[in-house]
Design an enzyme around this catalytic site. Structure first.
Site, PDB file in Angstrom:
ATOM      1  CE  LYS A 198      41.670  15.450  36.796  1.00 42.22           C
ATOM      2  NZ  LYS A 198      40.782  14.560  36.347  1.00 42.22           N
ATOM      3  NE  ARG A 208      36.798  20.809  34.403  1.00 38.42           N
ATOM      4  CZ  ARG A 208      37.512  21.513  35.345  1.00 38.42           C
ATOM      5  NH1 ARG A 208      37.616  23.030  35.178  1.00 38.42           N
ATOM      6  NH2 ARG A 208      38.061  21.040  36.296  1.00 38.42           N
ATOM      7  CE  LYS A 221      35.497  18.790  37.954  1.00 38.12           C
ATOM      8  NZ  LYS A 221      35.549  17.779  37.075  1.00 38.12           N
ATOM      9  CD  GLU A 237      47.071  12.004  46.696  1.00 38.61           C
ATOM     10  OE1 GLU A 237      46.651  10.874  46.578  1.00 38.61           O
ATOM     11  OE2 GLU A 237      45.984  12.706  47.057  1.00 38.61           O
ATOM     12  CE  LYS A 252      43.655  15.748  32.739  1.00 36.17           C
ATOM     13  NZ  LYS A 252      42.207  15.173  32.958  1.00 36.17           N
ATOM     14  CB  SER A 278      41.942  20.390  26.687  1.00 43.65           C
ATOM     15  OG  SER A 278      41.659  20.795  27.851  1.00 43.65           O
ATOM     16  CE1 TYR A 317      41.750  15.458  24.011  1.00 48.55           C
ATOM     17  CE2 TYR A 317      43.344  16.643  25.163  1.00 48.55           C
ATOM     18  CZ  TYR A 317      42.027  15.983  25.116  1.00 48.55           C
ATOM     19  OH  TYR A 317      41.498  16.063  26.027  1.00 48.55           O
TER      20      TYR A 317
END
Length: 328
Positions: A198, A208, A221, A237, A252, A278, A317
């Protein structure tokens, strides 16, 4: 292979039936996971401004939508919460509430639609007053303290009936800790979908807004989500998370990281999901609304791109809309 004119590549493209017959990759409703937002705002349906066509659903409405998704052949929904700001605090305490929004929604869906899979996000950002995915102290996200809370959150979800625990926080060691806790609590069949790769991306903005963390997020982040320039780190990872007990892994965002999807898929013989996030959704919808692209055609083309890169499934979505088009 013979040279032209013995070989004419266009022969196989000349009609619909030949194109369908030799198509190398396909997208079907079986490949889709619907990303949904559940809310306790008191509204049955609450539009997300930055994502035209996307609504936050009350638990009651989400149950109805889960039935529609099942009937469309969509195997699973991925659920994300939008909670009352008054319930948020620095430590994301509401994430651990067994009677909270997420456990309530899980139980309601499982009672009404037991044959659809439920994937639950494990991270603290929808529940924290600062919008970060973990415990924040003096401007630093504390890894081990966060993992302890994520384990509790995962157990709350598993006990409510969640099928797939999906840690999206990118803390070190959280997959092993969650797996051990699930085993110890008797949830031996509960799947773990790790957001293993990610990235610290600019494509998350509309999400968000959807979960209510856009206005409260302090800083960025980058100390826990991955740097967008790294490929080998993503493979490390993934390998670590598989060793710790992940059943599936996530990349992602999706489209900007198709090379990562392919690298992970080529390297590891495990299910790899891509998340069409999104920002990707919003860009397609905005361009389509302006008449710059054929929205439905581009939507399906992007889904095919994920499959071509090696994705086993796509979190999007667009899932219900895509499923209807694919079924027709």
């Amino acid at each position: 292979m013979g040279a032209f004119p013995a070989t004419r590549m266009r022969r196989l493209r000349q009609s619909d039936w030949t194109r369908r017959l030799v198509r190398e990759r396909h997208v079907t409703p079986d490949d889709l996971v619907w990303s949904v937002v559940v809310t306790d705002s008191g509204k049955d349906r609450d539009p997300v401004g930055a994502m035209p066509g996307v609504e936050r659903f009350s638990v009651k409405e989400l149950v109805k939508e889960a039935k529609i998704a099942r009937d469309l052949g969509i195997p699973a929904i991925a659920m994300f919460p939008h909670i009352d700001p008054a319930k948020k605090d620095e430590h994301g305490t509401e994430a651990l509430n067994p009677d909270g929004l997420v456990p309530t929604a899980i139980k309601a869906i499982k009672d009404a639609v037991p044959d659809i899979g439920i994937i639950c996000d494990v991270a603290l950002d929808p529940f924290t007053s600062h919008g970060h995915d973990g415990v924040l102290k003096d401007g630093v996200i504390l890894n081990d303290e966060t993992v302890e809370r994520l384990v509790e959150q995962a157990l709350v979800q598993a006990r409510a009936g969640c099928d797939v625990i999906a840690p999206s926080d990118m803390m070190d060691g959280r997959i092993g800790a969650v797996r051990d806790a699930l085993e110890g609590d008797g949830h031996t069949d509960t799947l773990i979908l790790s957001y293993a790769a990610k990235y610290a991306s600019g494509f998350y903005g509309p999400y968000r807004e959807a979960i209510g963390s856009a206005g409260v997020l302090t800083g960025d982040k980058k100390t826990y989500q991955m740097d967008p320039g790294n490929i080998s780190e993503a493979l490390r990872e993934v390998e670590l998370d598989l060793d710790e007990g992940a059943d599936m892994v996530m990349v992602k965002p999706g489209l900007p990281y198709l090379d990562i999807v392919k690298s992970v898929s080529d390297t590891f013989a495990v299910p790899v999901l891509a998340f069409q996030v999104s920002g990707e959704y919003a860009m397609i919808e905005a361009a389509a609304a302006n008449g710059w692209i054929d929205g439905e055609r581009v939507m399906l083309e992007t889904l095919l791109a994920f499959r071509r890169a090696g994705a086993s499934g796509i979190v999007t979505y667009f899932a219900p809309r895509a499923a209807r088009l694919l079924s027709n």
